[in-house]
Design a protein around this motif. Structure first.
Motif, short mmCIF file in Angstrom:
data_model
loop_
_atom_site.label_atom_id
_atom_site.label_comp_id
_atom_site.label_asym_id
_atom_site.label_seq_id
_atom_site.Cartn_x
_atom_site.Cartn_y
_atom_site.Cartn_z
N PRO A 31 -44.66 -52.07 -16.58
CA PRO A 31 -43.66 -51.83 -15.53
C PRO A 31 -44.09 -50.70 -14.62
CG PRO A 31 -42.92 -50.93 -17.62
CD PRO A 31 -44.16 -51.70 -17.92
N ARG A 32 -43.70 -50.80 -13.33
CA ARG A 32 -44.02 -49.74 -12.38
C ARG A 32 -43.07 -49.81 -11.20
NH1 ARG A 32 -48.13 -53.39 -10.69
NH2 ARG A 32 -48.42 -53.70 -12.92
N PHE A 33 -42.90 -48.69 -10.52
CA PHE A 33 -42.11 -48.65 -9.29
C PHE A 33 -42.90 -48.04 -8.14
CE2 PHE A 33 -38.61 -48.55 -12.51
CZ PHE A 33 -38.09 -49.80 -12.22
N CYS A 34 -43.54 -46.91 -8.38
CA CYS A 34 -44.24 -46.24 -7.29
C CYS A 34 -45.60 -46.87 -7.02
CB CYS A 34 -44.40 -44.75 -7.59
SG CYS A 34 -45.53 -44.39 -8.96
N TYR A 35 -46.21 -47.47 -8.02
CA TYR A 35 -47.56 -48.02 -7.87
C TYR A 35 -47.53 -49.31 -7.05
CZ TYR A 35 -52.02 -50.22 -9.00
OH TYR A 35 -53.24 -50.84 -8.91
N HIS A 36 -48.46 -49.41 -6.09
CA HIS A 36 -48.65 -50.64 -5.33
C HIS A 36 -50.14 -50.82 -5.12
CE1 HIS A 36 -48.59 -53.57 -2.03
NE2 HIS A 36 -47.34 -53.82 -2.35
N GLU A 37 -50.62 -52.04 -5.28
CA GLU A 37 -52.05 -52.32 -5.29
C GLU A 37 -52.76 -51.87 -4.02
OE1 GLU A 37 -49.69 -54.36 -6.00
OE2 GLU A 37 -49.99 -55.15 -8.03
N ARG A 38 -52.06 -51.84 -2.89
CA ARG A 38 -52.71 -51.55 -1.61
C ARG A 38 -52.37 -50.16 -1.07
NH1 ARG A 38 -54.85 -56.48 -0.56
NH2 ARG A 38 -53.67 -58.23 -1.41
N LEU A 39 -51.71 -49.36 -1.88
CA LEU A 39 -51.33 -48.01 -1.45
C LEU A 39 -51.95 -46.97 -2.38
CD1 LEU A 39 -47.53 -48.66 -0.76
CD2 LEU A 39 -49.41 -48.75 0.88
N SER A 40 -52.00 -45.73 -1.90
CA SER A 40 -52.51 -44.65 -2.73
C SER A 40 -51.61 -44.46 -3.95
CB SER A 40 -52.58 -43.36 -1.92
OG SER A 40 -51.31 -43.03 -1.41
N PRO A 42 -49.42 -42.19 -6.32
CA PRO A 42 -48.75 -40.89 -6.46
C PRO A 42 -48.36 -40.56 -7.90
CG PRO A 42 -47.15 -42.52 -5.80
CD PRO A 42 -48.46 -43.25 -5.97
N ALA A 43 -48.19 -41.58 -8.74
CA ALA A 43 -47.81 -41.39 -10.14
C ALA A 43 -46.54 -40.56 -10.27
CB ALA A 43 -48.97 -40.73 -10.92
N ASN A 44 -45.53 -40.89 -9.48
CA ASN A 44 -44.30 -40.08 -9.54
C ASN A 44 -43.11 -40.78 -10.16
OD1 ASN A 44 -43.75 -41.86 -7.49
ND2 ASN A 44 -43.55 -40.33 -5.86
N CYS A 45 -43.20 -42.07 -10.50
CA CYS A 45 -42.04 -42.70 -11.12
C CYS A 45 -42.12 -42.65 -12.65
CB CYS A 45 -41.88 -44.15 -10.65
SG CYS A 45 -42.98 -45.33 -11.45
N ARG A 46 -43.34 -42.55 -13.20
CA ARG A 46 -43.59 -42.41 -14.64
C ARG A 46 -43.14 -43.62 -15.46
NH1 ARG A 46 -47.07 -38.78 -13.67
NH2 ARG A 46 -47.17 -38.21 -15.89
N VAL A 86 -37.27 -42.77 -19.02
CA VAL A 86 -37.52 -42.76 -17.58
C VAL A 86 -36.47 -43.60 -16.86
CG1 VAL A 86 -39.12 -43.49 -15.77
CG2 VAL A 86 -39.99 -42.32 -17.80
N MET A 87 -36.18 -44.77 -17.40
CA MET A 87 -35.18 -45.64 -16.78
C MET A 87 -33.82 -44.97 -16.74
SD MET A 87 -34.33 -48.47 -15.32
CE MET A 87 -35.80 -49.47 -15.51
N GLU A 88 -33.47 -44.24 -17.80
CA GLU A 88 -32.18 -43.56 -17.83
C GLU A 88 -32.11 -42.51 -16.72
OE1 GLU A 88 -29.09 -41.64 -21.10
OE2 GLU A 88 -31.24 -41.66 -21.52
N PHE A 89 -33.19 -41.79 -16.50
CA PHE A 89 -33.21 -40.80 -15.42
C PHE A 89 -33.09 -41.48 -14.06
CE2 PHE A 89 -35.09 -37.65 -18.40
CZ PHE A 89 -34.23 -36.60 -18.10
#
Length: 688
Positions: A31-40, A42-46, A86-89
């Protein structure tokens, strides 16, 4: 290449690969939210936490490079517990509005909450609220739903290339906001809706129109420009409700332009849904198909074939182009042209009018020369590919001959005169050395360069330059023509051009003024000044009541690109097929069927009755139509006409990106974009 073990499976991957990417290669979903294959990254959603042997705590897999001998576990109790935390936050401040959220059914947060969400909240304080932000007429915001993944910020910075979005404040007070509440002025802004993993950014024109499970999904291709972007048409009943991008790494990757996405409301405005015939009082009146055909038959009965002409427009498909060519040829006419913009260039060699390097091939270029083109407006996805290549560091220099406009990446302006081309060929201009020193030089010739009276000379000069600087080799062809019209290359391949002794566009218009041309068949041709047809009898076949229909004596209602199975060839010569998503309105019919029926009325019945037979005829006309979804390299040969290139300026034919064809001109959304983005820019330029 490092080897690692993921969930007990050993895999070897390329150096620099992240753990998340390695998991994807094994088919393991992380699972991921901030990660996108074509973007830099940031590793901020954890959300993509995994366990790695000898690491004290779970690590974000999207930002963790693989290492030799690494042992990764993605589905342990500790990993599951960490992701649930993480989901709870993430849900602490997220509103409970899934039933009314326009993203419902397509929301990444909603999907992941099923696996990692708790059934109750331990948070008793009031949820925070964030005021809505104005991002223009295309994007509707609900910023209280935002989870600060920053995908939108990274998209506009990295892909779109405009400084339009940023973050204000810190911690739980962080808000994503447009600069000065001015909206997102980019030709690719609609892709923000796709990259947003929650319902914070949604499509304003589509909002609350339908749920995804109500829609019929049809894979097709776009015709708003000559890129041929792969799209998915979502429809309900007889109405197209939205257009989304379809992945094609070689053409549009996973992006589409705003015009492709939002001009579709023009499909239900100003439509032609029945035939019309101009009466004795000079007014167009509704008619039956039999009456319309009878009017054409009566008027053409005593007209010699050399006094009849045909002009194909920008949105025409290959099937109808071939059918009209066959009909007019049978009537004895060689007066055909598909270049309704008046472009003049040599079509004897296919390499002289296609994008030879291919769109994906742009990523191999290290020096680019743009001649008479503004790719940001003329082909937004080509411009995005140029920017992508520049950001990788491979593309060192981009120079422009033509209008000096912002292309979202640094360019060197060489001037707006044809004399610069001669200086480059002779080596007198410094940029000639840049092209000669490049490993893969790229030359892009735009529509503005070919619309001039000396178009063939410009074409020949660009060819000579490509050969001089080594842009044409066995392993590389850097000579490219960037067209504007989706139907142009297909019509050129079909030979919809003046035959022996035939007239081109300028000759046809001159003939209508002098009376030497008595009848003109306009196949979706709407970009010609109606006053230039003189007293000629005009037959218009198309789907909108635009310029061509206003001048017509007989109107035959055709089908739009979403309403027919049709073939288009994009600017790189790639043959692609659009598919029927909805049926034509009212009494309108597919274009080739209209021409086939008319041919029978005129006593020149065409020898095909089905779509399969028409496509067999297309292959007879040009074998290139037999190869789908693949670029067939064009043989290099001499083309163009030797001559002096005039010092005249190269002026882009597009004055308004949002309105370039009958569909977009009928679109209320495109009109709103013109008001919001173009008029303020024009006013600011005038003030300066």
């Amino acid at each position: 290449m490092p080897k690692l073990t993921i969930d007990g499976v050993e895999i070897e991957v390329a150096p620099g690969t992240s753990v998340l990417q390695a998991c994807e290669q094994l088919g393991i979903e992380v699972p991921r939210f901030c990660y996108h294959e074509r973007l830099s990254v940031p590793a901020n959603c954890r959300m993509c936490l995994v366990e790695v042997e000898r690491m004290p705590k779970p690590a974000a897999s999207c930002a963790l490079p693989v290492g030799e001998g690494m042992v990764v576990r993605t589905n342990t109790p500790n990993v599951h517990k960490a992701r649930k935390g993480v989901m709870e936050f993430l849900l602490i401040n997220h509103p409970l509005d899934c039933p009314i959220c326009d993203q419902g059914g397509e929301c990444d947060l909603q999907d992941q909450a099923v696996s990692y969400g708790y059934d109750r909240s331990r948070f008793e304080e009031n949820k925070r609220t964030v005021s809505e932000k104005y991002m223009g007429p295309l994007i509707k915001t609900y910023m209280t739903r935002c989870i600060q993944c920053t995908r939108c910020i990274r998209f506009v910075d990295e892909i779109a290339g405009v400084a339009a979005l940023g973050g204000l404040a810190r911690g739980e007070h962080l808000e994503i906001t447009p600069a000065l509440e001015a909206g997102v002025n980019s030709e690719l802004s609609g892709n923000l809706v796709d990259v947003c993993p929650v319902g914070a950014l949604t499509s304003r024109p589509y909002a609350f129109n339908a749920r995804p499970w109500e829609l019929r999904k049809t894979e097709s291709v776009d015709v708003m420009d000559a890129v041929g972007s792969n799209i998915r048409i979502d429809s309900r009943g007889g109405e197209v409700l939205r257009v989304l991008p379809r992945l094609n790494e070689d053409v549009n990757e996973e992006w589409i332009s705003d015009k492709t996405r939002y001009a579709i409301d023009g499909l239900k405005r100003q439509r032609l849904d029945r035939p019309y015939v101009r009466g004795a009082d000079g007014k167009l009146k509704p008619a039956t198909w039999a009456e319309a055909f009878a009017a054409i038959r009566t008027r053409l009965a005593n007209v010699p074939g050399n006094r009849i002409a045909g002009i194909a427009g920008d949105l025409v498909d290959v099937e109808s182009t071939v059918a009209l060519k066959d009909l007019l040829t049978a009537l004895g006419s060689a007066n055909l042209d598909c270049r309704q913009d008046g472009a003049s260039f040599d079509t004897s060699a296919r390499a002289g009018y296609v994008f030879n390097s291919t769109i994906a091939g742009i990523e191999n270029a290290d020096a680019v020369l743009l001649i008479g083109t503004n790719p940001r407006w003329e082909a937004s996805l080509v411009n995005a590919r140029l920017r992508k290549t520049y950001l990788t560091g491979k593309l060192k220099k981009v120079a422009v001959i033509g209008q000096n406009v912002d292309l979202t990446f640094p360019t060197e302006w060489l001037g707006n005169s044809g004399s610069v081309l001669a200086d480059l060929i002779s080596g007198a201009h410094p940029f000639a050395e840049v092209l000669k020193g490049a490993k893969n030089p790229l030359i892009i010739l735009g529509a503005a360069a070919l619309r001039r009276g000396d178009g063939p000379a410009v074409q020949a000069a660009a060819r000579a330059l490509a050969e001089t600087v080594g842009a044409v080799r066995d392993d590389w062809n850097g000579f490219n023509v960037l067209h504007l019209a989706a139907g142009r290359v297909g019509a050129l391949d079909a030979g919809f051009l003046p035959g022996s002794g035939g007239r081109d566009l300028s000759g046809i218009l001159a003939g209508t003024q002098s009376g030497e041309i008595e009848a003109v068949y306009l196949l979706g041709a709407d970009e010609i000044d109606a006053s230039k047809f003189g007293n000629a009898f005009v037959i218009y076949q198309g789907h909108h009541g635009d310029r061509g229909a206003h001048r017509a004596d007989v109107i035959l209602p055709g089908a739009a690109y979403t309403e027919k199975n049709a073939t288009y060839v994009n600017t790189e010569g790639r043959v692609q097929q659009a598919r029927l998503a909805t049926f034509p309105l009212g009494e309108a019919r597919e274009d080739w069927k209209i021409i086939r029926a008319l041919s029978g009325e005129l006593g020149q019945a065409l020898p095909y009755d089905t779509l399969t037979q028409v496509r067999q005829r297309m292959v007879q006309v040009n074998p290139v139509f037999a190869t789908l979804d693949r670029v067939v390299p064009a043989a290099w040969a001499a083309f163009g006409a030797e001559g002096n290139v005039a010092d005249a300026h190269f002026t882009s034919p597009i004055e308004n990106f949002y309105m370039t064809d009958p569909i977009s001109r009928a679109s209320q959304t495109m009109a709103e974009c013109t008001e919001a983005f173009l008029k303020p820019a024009i006013a600011a330029a005038a003030a300066e």
